[in-house]
Design a protein around this motif. Structure first.
Motif, PDB file in Angstrom:
ATOM      1  N   THR A 419     -14.266  35.131  -6.584  1.00  0.00           N
ATOM      2  CA  THR A 419     -13.130  35.805  -6.748  1.00  0.00           C
ATOM      3  C   THR A 419     -11.745  34.556  -6.461  1.00  0.00           C
ATOM      4  O   THR A 419     -12.105  33.726  -6.107  1.00  0.00           O
ATOM      5  CB  THR A 419     -12.599  36.947  -6.237  1.00  0.00           C
ATOM      6  N   TYR A 420     -10.767  34.986  -6.809  1.00  0.00           N
ATOM      7  CA  TYR A 420      -9.579  34.164  -6.380  1.00  0.00           C
ATOM      8  C   TYR A 420      -9.623  34.305  -4.751  1.00  0.00           C
ATOM      9  O   TYR A 420      -9.758  35.144  -4.250  1.00  0.00           O
ATOM     10  CB  TYR A 420      -8.216  34.646  -6.856  1.00  0.00           C
ATOM     11  N   CYS A 421      -9.659  32.848  -4.200  1.00  0.00           N
ATOM     12  CA  CYS A 421      -9.776  32.765  -3.050  1.00  0.00           C
ATOM     13  C   CYS A 421      -8.688  31.601  -2.251  1.00  0.00           C
ATOM     14  O   CYS A 421      -8.247  31.030  -2.904  1.00  0.00           O
ATOM     15  CB  CYS A 421     -11.262  32.057  -2.443  1.00  0.00           C
ATOM     16  N   THR A 422      -8.593  31.945  -0.850  1.00  0.00           N
ATOM     17  CA  THR A 422      -7.540  31.317  -0.169  1.00  0.00           C
ATOM     18  C   THR A 422      -8.310  30.805   1.011  1.00  0.00           C
ATOM     19  O   THR A 422      -8.996  31.671   1.742  1.00  0.00           O
ATOM     20  CB  THR A 422      -6.305  32.078   0.349  1.00  0.00           C
ATOM     21  N   LEU A 423      -8.637  29.490   1.372  1.00  0.00           N
ATOM     22  CA  LEU A 423      -9.106  29.226   2.600  1.00  0.00           C
ATOM     23  C   LEU A 423      -8.375  27.893   3.232  1.00  0.00           C
ATOM     24  O   LEU A 423      -7.723  27.369   2.587  1.00  0.00           O
ATOM     25  CB  LEU A 423     -10.563  28.223   2.020  1.00  0.00           C
ATOM     26  N   TYR A 424      -8.441  27.973   4.551  1.00  0.00           N
ATOM     27  CA  TYR A 424      -7.798  27.100   5.309  1.00  0.00           C
ATOM     28  C   TYR A 424      -8.751  25.725   5.715  1.00  0.00           C
ATOM     29  O   TYR A 424      -9.906  26.145   6.049  1.00  0.00           O
ATOM     30  CB  TYR A 424      -7.196  27.733   6.593  1.00  0.00           C
ATOM     31  N   ARG A 425      -8.191  24.847   5.592  1.00  0.00           N
ATOM     32  CA  ARG A 425      -9.122  23.560   5.705  1.00  0.00           C
ATOM     33  C   ARG A 425      -8.625  22.790   7.025  1.00  0.00           C
ATOM     34  O   ARG A 425      -7.493  22.633   7.524  1.00  0.00           O
ATOM     35  CB  ARG A 425      -8.845  22.437   4.451  1.00  0.00           C
ATOM     36  N   ILE A 426      -9.854  22.219   7.693  1.00  0.00           N
ATOM     37  CA  ILE A 426      -9.295  21.730   9.121  1.00  0.00           C
ATOM     38  C   ILE A 426     -10.229  20.382   8.684  1.00  0.00           C
ATOM     39  O   ILE A 426     -11.356  20.222   8.562  1.00  0.00           O
ATOM     40  CB  ILE A 426     -10.046  22.602  10.124  1.00  0.00           C
ATOM     41  N   GLU A 427      -9.342  19.120   8.936  1.00  0.00           N
ATOM     42  CA  GLU A 427     -10.101  17.872   8.898  1.00  0.00           C
ATOM     43  C   GLU A 427     -10.871  17.271   9.965  1.00  0.00           C
ATOM     44  O   GLU A 427     -10.677  17.991  11.111  1.00  0.00           O
ATOM     45  CB  GLU A 427      -8.972  16.614   8.467  1.00  0.00           C
ATOM     46  N   ASN A 428     -11.958  16.435   9.747  1.00  0.00           N
ATOM     47  CA  ASN A 428     -12.947  16.186  10.793  1.00  0.00           C
ATOM     48  C   ASN A 428     -12.262  15.503  12.099  1.00  0.00           C
ATOM     49  O   ASN A 428     -12.596  15.640  13.128  1.00  0.00           O
ATOM     50  CB  ASN A 428     -13.867  15.457  10.190  1.00  0.00           C
ATOM     51  N   GLU A 429     -11.286  14.507  11.684  1.00  0.00           N
ATOM     52  CA  GLU A 429     -10.638  13.681  12.745  1.00  0.00           C
ATOM     53  C   GLU A 429      -9.797  14.738  13.736  1.00  0.00           C
ATOM     54  O   GLU A 429      -9.836  14.183  15.016  1.00  0.00           O
ATOM     55  CB  GLU A 429      -9.554  12.803  12.222  1.00  0.00           C
ATOM     56  N   TYR A 430      -9.648  16.001  13.483  1.00  0.00           N
ATOM     57  CA  TYR A 430      -8.948  16.859  14.466  1.00  0.00           C
ATOM     58  C   TYR A 430      -9.757  17.553  14.867  1.00  0.00           C
ATOM     59  O   TYR A 430      -9.869  18.053  16.190  1.00  0.00           O
ATOM     60  CB  TYR A 430      -7.820  17.485  13.620  1.00  0.00           C
ATOM     61  N   LEU A 431     -10.859  18.115  14.115  1.00  0.00           N
ATOM     62  CA  LEU A 431     -11.899  19.010  14.650  1.00  0.00           C
ATOM     63  C   LEU A 431     -12.963  18.474  15.428  1.00  0.00           C
ATOM     64  O   LEU A 431     -13.361  19.136  16.540  1.00  0.00           O
ATOM     65  CB  LEU A 431     -12.751  19.788  13.364  1.00  0.00           C
ATOM     66  N   LYS A 432     -13.204  17.071  15.411  1.00  0.00           N
ATOM     67  CA  LYS A 432     -14.332  16.493  16.308  1.00  0.00           C
ATOM     68  C   LYS A 432     -14.050  16.523  17.972  1.00  0.00           C
ATOM     69  O   LYS A 432     -14.634  16.915  18.708  1.00  0.00           O
ATOM     70  CB  LYS A 432     -14.550  14.991  15.814  1.00  0.00           C
ATOM     71  N   PRO A 433     -12.842  16.207  18.170  1.00  0.00           N
ATOM     72  CA  PRO A 433     -12.232  16.294  19.411  1.00  0.00           C
ATOM     73  C   PRO A 433     -12.464  17.730  20.000  1.00  0.00           C
ATOM     74  O   PRO A 433     -12.864  17.717  21.279  1.00  0.00           O
ATOM     75  CB  PRO A 433     -10.955  15.738  19.678  1.00  0.00           C
ATOM     76  N   CYS A 434     -11.973  18.695  19.325  1.00  0.00           N
ATOM     77  CA  CYS A 434     -12.188  20.127  19.824  1.00  0.00           C
ATOM     78  C   CYS A 434     -13.564  20.540  20.060  1.00  0.00           C
ATOM     79  O   CYS A 434     -13.835  20.890  21.076  1.00  0.00           O
ATOM     80  CB  CYS A 434     -11.594  20.835  18.614  1.00  0.00           C
ATOM     81  N   LEU A 435     -14.529  19.947  19.247  1.00  0.00           N
ATOM     82  CA  LEU A 435     -15.993  20.228  19.378  1.00  0.00           C
ATOM     83  C   LEU A 435     -16.556  19.589  20.648  1.00  0.00           C
ATOM     84  O   LEU A 435     -17.363  20.111  21.357  1.00  0.00           O
ATOM     85  CB  LEU A 435     -16.863  19.980  18.197  1.00  0.00           C
ATOM     86  N   ASP A 436     -15.982  18.362  20.808  1.00  0.00           N
ATOM     87  CA  ASP A 436     -16.287  17.628  22.164  1.00  0.00           C
ATOM     88  C   ASP A 436     -15.917  18.311  23.511  1.00  0.00           C
ATOM     89  O   ASP A 436     -16.705  17.962  24.287  1.00  0.00           O
ATOM     90  CB  ASP A 436     -16.098  16.006  22.110  1.00  0.00           C
ATOM     91  N   ALA A 437     -14.767  18.834  23.284  1.00  0.00           N
ATOM     92  CA  ALA A 437     -14.086  19.531  24.539  1.00  0.00           C
ATOM     93  C   ALA A 437     -14.540  20.803  24.568  1.00  0.00           C
ATOM     94  O   ALA A 437     -14.710  21.359  25.768  1.00  0.00           O
ATOM     95  CB  ALA A 437     -12.602  19.619  24.370  1.00  0.00           C
TER      96      ALA A 437
END
Length: 481
Positions: A419-437
């Motif tokens: 269906t018509y969808c809206t999604l929020y995108r998170i780039e890897n360069e910002y997500l990677k430090p969050c996953l490490d922390a």
């Protein structure tokens, strides 16, 4: 006729009765035709032995001068009438079973009772030479007295005949009788037995069932209806609610496409507005699971549309927060972030929209970003034997692209907008430090990735072929020996 049989007719007659009992018990129930044939043959031989020795069941027993032989002959002649009644009952039962199946068992029992009653009266008249008219008159008076004492029981019996004739339900049907819902396990002389969804046994008298409102969920076959009612805030726009519930229906795969599920307005009060989602599933066992899944999807899609259920706590999210910030509150993976972390995290999320049919992430692509679905339905397609098939559907709060983020591996499936969808995108360069922390978020994403890999592997692998057993023992089993 062999000389031994001619010399010992009574002994042979008794032996034939014992042989009939033994053969009837030894032959498997799966060989019903052979059992019937054996009984007919034994009854024919039994009749020939009696008539050949002068023990005619239509006449009084011979050997009047010998009391022992006379009593034995009388017993055998009475046994002939009972044997004939039993043989005729079995024969009629076999014929009726082919025509009406197990639902006519009550009618078969009644016919068998009438046949045996006629056989007993005939034996009394012909063999014992009793005055049948007097017996019938006496039995009629007794029948009136017994009938008055057993009015309710007789009502159940005749109601059972009506139910078996009209067939509003059959064995294994899922029905509801005056609100008591369950699967029909038996219909006997007195009552209908239902196994309820709680596993208990409900016994409903046939007289009550014949007069009650009956709903048969098994007619037509392979289509079972269900409905889910929801109450929402009276301040929500109806069109917004209906569109969100329609997306919830499209995200629920067990619902049949035909007849199509639907959303309908039911009632409006000062405290809220009630809507109902109705649809059909292909099996009764799917109703509970589908209702639960449909309610969860409705909750998530309504929440994504900014509509709260009356059963939910309204106003828990401040009205001034952004869509990205509200989505993090609803996400099962990122909900453990602290409030200040969510505020910062939401500022690095960008909104993307997809029309129905557009590809979000193709199989084989290595994603350098993570998607979180805000609204709409995403279809997951896998490939098996060169053909694509839908393996699942995703809704608000679920993530896409974790395999590229965690292990730089390609996506295993196609993710496209249903269906018509809206999604929020998170780039890897910002997500990677969050996953490490935050190791708890990384572990949650790893568990999700492992689950999806195993599910995809199970859906695309061919089922193991069960080897066919061969040998003499299996040959005997295949032939029912």
């Amino acid at each position: 006729m062999p000389s031994f049989i001619a010399d010992h007719p009574m002994l042979c007659a008794v032996a034939l009765i014992l042989i009939d009992i033994a053969v009837w018990r030894l032959i498997s129930a799966n060989l019903a035709n052979w059992k019937l044939a054996a009984r007919l043959v034994i009854f024919a031989v039994f009749s020939a032995v009696l008539f050949n020795d002068g023990m005619n069941p239509m006449q009084a027993a011979p050997y009047a001068d010998d009391t022992t032989l006379h009593l034995a002959a009388t017993a055998l002649q009475i046994g002939w009438w009972l044997f004939a009644a039993r043989t005729l009952t079995v024969l009629l039962g076999a014929v009726m079973m082919q025509r009406v199946g197990h639902t006519g068992r009550l009618l078969q029992d009644l016919m068998g009772a009438v046949i045996f009653l006629i056989a007993i009266i005939a034996a009394m008249a012909y063999v014992l030479d009793l005055p049948v008219k007097g017996v019938l008159a006496t039995s009629g008076a007794v029948a009136i007295i017994v009938g008055l004492a057993l009015q309710s029981t007789l009502s159940d019996v005749f109601s059972g005949i009506v139910l078996n004739t009209t067939k509003p339900y059959q064995i294994d049907d899922w029905i509801s009788i005056d609100g008591t819902e369950g699967r029909v396990t038996d219909i006997d002389w007195r009552a209908t037995r239902l196994q309820t969804s709680q596993g208990s046994l409900a016994v409903i008298p046939n007289s009550l069932a014949a007069k009650a409102k009956i709903i048969n969920f098994s007619r037509p076959a392979d289509m079972f209806g269900l409905a889910v009612s929801l109450q929402v805030s009276p301040h929500a726009r109806p069109q917004t609610v209906i569109e969100a519930l329609e997306r919830a229906m499209q995200g629920c795969r067990p619902l049949l496409a035909q007849p199509a599920p639907s959303v309908a307005f039911k009632a409006s009060t000062g405290s809220g507005v009630e809507y109902e989602i109705s649809g059909f599933v292909p099996a009764m066992g799917l109703k509970r699971e589908t209702r639960n899944q449909l309610y969860d999807l409705a909750y998530r899609h309504l929440q994504a549309a900014g509509v709260g259920l009356l059963s939910a706590t309204e106003g828990s999210t401040p009205p001034a927060v952004s869509g990205a910030r509200a989505l993090l509150e609803r996400s099962t993976i990122f909900s453990t972030l602290r409030q200040e972390e969510k505020d910062t995290f939401s500022q690095n999320m960008t909104l993307h929209t997809y029309r129905a049919g557009e590809m979000i992430l193709a199989a084989g692509d290595v994603s350098d970003h993570l998607f979180i679905i805000e609204s709409g339905v995403v279809s997951v397609l896998l490939i098996k034997d060169g053909h694509k098939f839908e393996a699942g559907r995703m809704g608000p709060g679920e993530v896409i692209g974790e395999s590229g983020i965690l292990s730089d591996q390609a996506a295993l499936a196609d993710f496209s907008a249903k269906t018509y969808c809206t999604l929020y995108r998170i780039e890897n360069e910002y997500l990677k430090p969050c996953l490490d922390a935050r190791h708890d978020i990384g572990e949650a994403m790893k568990a999700l990735l492992d689950f999806r890999r195993h599910a995809a592997q199970a859906l695309t692998e061919d089922a193991p072929v069960v080897p066919v057993k061969k040998g003499f023992i299996q040959w005997l089993r295949n032939r029912g020996l």
